[in-house]
Design a protein around this motif. Structure first.
Motif, mmCIF file in Angstrom:
data_model
loop_
_atom_site.group_PDB
_atom_site.id
_atom_site.type_symbol
_atom_site.label_atom_id
_atom_site.label_comp_id
_atom_site.label_asym_id
_atom_site.label_seq_id
_atom_site.Cartn_x
_atom_site.Cartn_y
_atom_site.Cartn_z
ATOM 1 N N GLY A 48 63.773 0.149 51.840
ATOM 2 C CA GLY A 48 63.320 0.448 53.188
ATOM 3 C C GLY A 48 62.073 -0.331 53.581
ATOM 4 O O GLY A 48 61.387 -0.008 54.549
ATOM 5 N N LYS A 49 61.759 -1.393 52.812
ATOM 6 C CA LYS A 49 60.579 -2.180 53.126
ATOM 7 C C LYS A 49 60.964 -3.301 54.103
ATOM 8 O O LYS A 49 61.939 -4.011 53.873
ATOM 9 C CB LYS A 49 60.039 -2.787 51.820
ATOM 10 N N GLY A 50 60.156 -3.452 55.133
ATOM 11 C CA GLY A 50 60.411 -4.517 56.094
ATOM 12 C C GLY A 50 61.515 -4.164 57.083
ATOM 13 O O GLY A 50 62.016 -3.037 57.100
ATOM 14 N N GLY A 51 61.850 -5.172 57.887
ATOM 15 C CA GLY A 51 62.914 -4.953 58.868
ATOM 16 C C GLY A 51 62.369 -4.899 60.285
ATOM 17 O O GLY A 51 61.174 -4.773 60.519
ATOM 18 N N ILE A 52 63.281 -5.019 61.215
ATOM 19 C CA ILE A 52 62.929 -5.085 62.625
ATOM 20 C C ILE A 52 62.981 -3.683 63.236
ATOM 21 O O ILE A 52 63.876 -2.907 62.945
ATOM 22 C CB ILE A 52 63.922 -6.005 63.374
ATOM 23 N N TYR A 53 61.977 -3.392 64.056
ATOM 24 C CA TYR A 53 62.056 -2.205 64.898
ATOM 25 C C TYR A 53 62.693 -2.633 66.214
ATOM 26 O O TYR A 53 62.125 -3.445 66.939
ATOM 27 C CB TYR A 53 60.663 -1.628 65.189
ATOM 28 N N ASN A 54 63.836 -2.111 66.482
ATOM 29 C CA ASN A 54 64.611 -2.552 67.637
ATOM 30 C C ASN A 54 64.558 -1.465 68.717
ATOM 31 O O ASN A 54 65.350 -0.535 68.708
ATOM 32 C CB ASN A 54 66.058 -2.800 67.155
ATOM 33 N N PHE A 55 63.548 -1.569 69.571
ATOM 34 C CA PHE A 55 63.324 -0.538 70.587
ATOM 35 C C PHE A 55 63.623 -1.126 71.957
ATOM 36 O O PHE A 55 62.818 -1.872 72.514
ATOM 37 C CB PHE A 55 61.863 -0.049 70.557
ATOM 38 N N VAL A 56 64.766 -0.806 72.460
ATOM 39 C CA VAL A 56 65.287 -1.564 73.589
ATOM 40 C C VAL A 56 65.671 -0.641 74.748
ATOM 41 O O VAL A 56 66.235 0.423 74.523
ATOM 42 C CB VAL A 56 66.527 -2.369 73.128
ATOM 43 N N THR A 57 65.344 -1.071 75.944
ATOM 44 C CA THR A 57 65.798 -0.335 77.121
ATOM 45 C C THR A 57 66.841 -1.179 77.833
ATOM 46 O O THR A 57 66.556 -2.283 78.291
ATOM 47 C CB THR A 57 64.623 -0.071 78.090
ATOM 48 N N LYS A 58 68.060 -0.673 77.873
ATOM 49 C CA LYS A 58 69.137 -1.403 78.541
ATOM 50 C C LYS A 58 69.730 -0.481 79.583
ATOM 51 O O LYS A 58 70.116 0.649 79.261
ATOM 52 C CB LYS A 58 70.231 -1.767 77.538
ATOM 53 N N THR A 78 57.337 -7.044 55.958
ATOM 54 C CA THR A 78 56.590 -6.302 56.974
ATOM 55 C C THR A 78 57.527 -6.032 58.146
ATOM 56 O O THR A 78 58.502 -6.751 58.339
ATOM 57 C CB THR A 78 55.388 -7.120 57.500
ATOM 58 N N ASN A 79 57.223 -5.016 58.892
ATOM 59 C CA ASN A 79 58.082 -4.693 60.031
ATOM 60 C C ASN A 79 57.715 -5.552 61.223
ATOM 61 O O ASN A 79 56.576 -5.952 61.387
ATOM 62 C CB ASN A 79 57.939 -3.223 60.404
ATOM 63 N N GLN A 80 58.703 -5.869 62.021
ATOM 64 C CA GLN A 80 58.447 -6.617 63.241
ATOM 65 C C GLN A 80 59.059 -5.890 64.424
ATOM 66 O O GLN A 80 60.095 -5.243 64.285
ATOM 67 C CB GLN A 80 59.049 -8.023 63.123
ATOM 68 N N LEU A 81 58.403 -6.040 65.538
ATOM 69 C CA LEU A 81 58.819 -5.288 66.713
ATOM 70 C C LEU A 81 59.645 -6.147 67.668
ATOM 71 O O LEU A 81 59.279 -7.275 67.974
ATOM 72 C CB LEU A 81 57.567 -4.767 67.437
ATOM 73 N N HIS A 82 60.762 -5.612 68.067
ATOM 74 C CA HIS A 82 61.576 -6.258 69.091
ATOM 75 C C HIS A 82 61.740 -5.218 70.196
ATOM 76 O O HIS A 82 62.397 -4.199 69.992
ATOM 77 C CB HIS A 82 62.933 -6.643 68.503
ATOM 78 N N ALA A 83 61.086 -5.429 71.313
ATOM 79 C CA ALA A 83 61.157 -4.449 72.400
ATOM 80 C C ALA A 83 61.671 -5.154 73.646
ATOM 81 O O ALA A 83 60.918 -5.812 74.352
ATOM 82 C CB ALA A 83 59.795 -3.817 72.652
ATOM 83 N N ALA A 84 62.945 -5.048 73.867
ATOM 84 C CA ALA A 84 63.575 -5.788 74.956
ATOM 85 C C ALA A 84 63.869 -4.876 76.136
ATOM 86 O O ALA A 84 63.958 -3.657 75.990
ATOM 87 C CB ALA A 84 64.878 -6.410 74.474
#
Lengths: 251, 476
Positions: free
Chosen positions: B274-284, B241-247
């Motif tokens: 393409g199944k699973g993995g992290i959504y890496n949505f980051v504001t730096k 499943t996808n997981q969200l990382h929003a830093a």
């Protein structure tokens, strides 16, 4: 039995048959020259021997030290002792010469890693011999090199890798006289009982620096004439038309 | 027939895809004001912090998930995520849960006393909490504050209040607003005036629990004439499943300060389908607030199903300098839309952008960047180089360089290339005795060289190794 045997070699790229039954034998210690007009298949022969994926061998065989190499990948052929001096070496940007050379020398080392000290010393000596600046070792491989620098780089590799059979694919083309002399110097240093050499060329000029024992003439995908050093002279005087006439006479 | 194609049967193993079975304190899925109050309460936060979060949350509720990047992803159900998960046992450097210690050993992170002498001070964020910071005492002697952001809110509220949200305001964008509402931990660094931080400061982010979002918040403040180098690394278990990382990462550089921020991002990228993995949505974002300050971003992005981030610099101080060096590798179905923004505000500011994108498999890899020179930013200079390398035929690479200049004195230069690893390059290297894989790896490393040489030495070695492992699966 010769060290390199090319037997009735047929090869094509796409639908076009370029080599139509080449026979050639080269032993260690021998220097052979291969000449022929444009489009006769000279460069194709060198690419096929090295295993370029664009060419398909449809008939015949290539044996190195008695073993067929047709099923071998180019890297396996290289490690078995073949070397090709490219006519047009490609640039590998960002990869330094010293880094590349170390990797390639490591690949040939029985333990997979050549000691750095002796390696560097040998490379420096060879570079000096070829009039190459020391700083050259830090440059990107063939990146922004002049024609002469590229060819020196090829000869440097030949000196470092110590092949048993080396093919020089029109190494002389596009070189000025100074660069040509340096290339010839490198080749003549390498000459000896451990190396068989095939010098592919368009011009007789290089053959006055590297005196081959044998000359072969390739036309339309076949070796149509072979001879000793005297053939170089005859060819220079009479040209390929004379060769064509001779074939017609014998045919 | 060209031999050089990507082979989906060759799947390289994601070394960090394991899960640590420890007892956790996890709050139920869902997002509302109550959840935010619970997070704030768990962290024992002062009222101003809770209010700050709630304000951000109310902003976020009015915002829409942006779609301008045309990323291919299902709609994210923000109510189907745990917003807080932490190891139950209170973790302290001295008596850390042995399972956790083992985890960090497997990740190659030195946490024990034995490694305390190494030249890196480390903060580790495990899911939603920071589990320990090393080298604290030595740093304290120099007046350097390096701790979790939660601790900073407790111990240094005046600094946090002064700087938090001043570089990336809570309403900056959809994910920044979400992060401001629910951030659970992250690192805080303060380097006082005139101090050069003697060790690399580093944070390691680990997502462990399932269906958990990681919302880390990092704030780095370098005071006048101070210098620091900060490293960030990240991994997560392999899950379908996808997981969200929003830093959100904020950097403030005051007069003549110099901050170098390096990332090796190796989140789980999903499987070959393409199944699973992290959504890496980051504001730096970094703010060169003082004269002659400098902020340098270096990133090596080799993981995550989707990477969406643009580490940026606002060059406000006269003579300030912004840099962005990036290597982004995508494989299989990974998508990366990454780049930078360089906003020239002060006079005589300069910026450099070097971006190297490598795509393999069926991935897509975009560079998107903005160089903006506002009116009055006299003599702004930018030099951008954006190169893409394609491996195989099913991947794509795009470059979207936006340039907006309102000042005639600006000197802006942009170069972009797209190339494939050529058959000729491979044949050449193979004919020298290198295997296909070594040959391709050599070409790729050469391609990335300009960026790798910007990384701190040890990090650079690690990044090259990591890239080699990633390439193994993409070259058949």
């Amino acid at each position: 039995m010769s060290y390199l045997q090319i037997k009735n070699l047929h090869a094509r790229t796409g639908d076009i048959e370029i080599l139509k039954g080449v026979n050639l034998e080269i032993n260690k210690g021998e220097v052979h020259a291969l000449m022929g007009p444009n489009g006769s298949g000279k460069s194709t022969l060198s690419s096929v021997i090295m295993g370029h994926p664009d060419y398909e061998v449809t008939e015949g065989d290539i044996l190195l030290n008695g073993e067929s190499i047709l099923e071998m990948d180019p890297d396996e052929r290289a490690l078995a002792g073949l070397f090709l001096c490219f006519q047009y070496p490609v640039a590998i940007p960002g990869v330094s010469i010293s880094n590349f050379m170390k990797k390639a020398v490591d690949a040939r080392h029985p333990e997979g890693k050549a000691p750095a000290g002796p390696f560097l010393k040998e490379m420096r000596e060879n570079m000096e011999y070829l009039d190459m600046d020391k700083a050259f070792a830090n440059r990107g491989l063939n990146e922004g090199f002049s024609g002469g620098e590229k060819k020196r780089m090829e000869i440097l590799q030949m000196m470092m890798f110590k092949p048993s059979i080396a093919i020089m694919d029109e190494t002389d083309s596009g070189l000025d006289i100074d660069a040509l002399q340096v290339v010839a110097k490198g080749v003549n240093k390498m000459r000896g009982p451990d190396l068989g050499l095939l010098v592919i060329t368009h011009y007789e000029r290089i053959l006055t620096y590297i005196n081959p024992q044998f000359l072969h003439i390739l036309m339309e995908g076949k070796i149509v004439m072979s001879g000793g050093p005297e053939l170089v002279k005859t060819l220079e005087e009479k040209g390929y038309d004379w060769v064509r006439e001779q074939i017609a006479v014998t045919a | 027939m060209p031999e050089f194609e990507t082979d989906s049967n060759l799947v390289q193993e994601y070394k960090y895809g394991f899960f640590t079975d420890i007892e956790t304190d996890t709050i139920p899925k869902g997002l509302n004001e109550e959840v935010i109050a619970i997070i704030s309460a768990k962290k024992n936060e002062p009222v101003w912090m809770l209010e700050w979060r709630l304000k951000a949350f109310r902003r976020w509720q009015k915002m829409k998930n942006p779609d301008w990047a045309f990323l291919d992803m299902p709609e994210i159900d923000f109510q189907d995520i745990h917003y807080y998960s932490a190891p139950k046992e209170a973790v302290d450097m001295k008596d850390m849960d042995p399972e956790l210690l083992k985890t960090f050993e497997r990740l190659g992170i030195p946490m024990g006393e034995r490694d305390a002498l190494s030249g890196v001070a480390m903060d580790v964020v495990f899911d939603s909490v920071s589990v320990g910071t090393t080298h604290k005492e030595m740093l304290e002697e120099l007046g350097i504050i390096f701790c979790s952001i939660s601790e900073a809110i407790q111990e240094h509220p005046e600094l946090v209040k002064q700087y938090l949200g001043t570089v990336v305001p809570p309403g900056d964008n959809f994910y920044a607003a979400l992060n401001s509402a629910v951030f659970t931990d992250g690192s805080f660094c303060y380097i006082p005036k005139g101090v050069t931080c003697p060790v690399e400061l580093s944070t390691y982010f680990r997502i462990n629990a399932a269906d958990t979002g990681q919302f880390e918040r990092t704030l780095i403040v370098c005071d006048d004439n101070a210098t620091c180098s900060y490293l960030e690394g990240c991994t997560a278990p392999a899950r379908d499943t996808n997981q969200l990382h929003a830093a959100v990462v904020e950097i403030v550089a005051l007069e003549n300060a110099d901050v170098k921020y390096s990332t090796v991002q190796n989140w789980y990228a999903g499987d070959e389908e393409g199944k699973g993995g992290i959504y890496n949505f980051v504001t730096k974002r970094g703010h060169c607030r003082g004269r002659k300050s400098k902020i340098s971003w270096t990133q090596v992005e080799v993981g995550a199903a989707i990477t969406w981030k643009y580490p940026s610099c606002v060059l406000e101080g006269d003579g300030s300098v912004g840099e962005f060096y990036s290597v982004a590798f995508t494989n299989n179905h990974m998508q990366a839309d990454t780049g930078t923004k360089m906003i020239h505000v002060g006079k005589n500011t300069s910026s450099t952008i070097i971006s190297k994108g490598i795509s393999a498999g069926k991935s897509s890899n975009n560079y998107r960047g903005l160089v903006k020179v506002v009116e009055g930013a006299a003599n702004a200079r930018n030099h951008s180089i954006c190169d893409s390398l394609l491996i195989g035929r099913d991947c794509s690479a795009n470059t979207f360089p936006y340039i907006e200049s309102e000042d005639d004195s600006a000197h802006l230069a942009h170069e972009a290339t797209t190339s494939t690893i050529s058959e000729d390059q491979l044949f050449y290297l193979k004919s020298r005795g290198l295997s296909e894989e070594d040959a391709a790896s050599m070409v790729v490393k050469g391609f990335c060289k300009d960026v790798f040489k910007k990384l701190p030495l040890e990090f650079s070695v690690e990044a090259i190794k990591l890239l080699e492992i990633k390439l193994e699966g993409s070259i058949g």
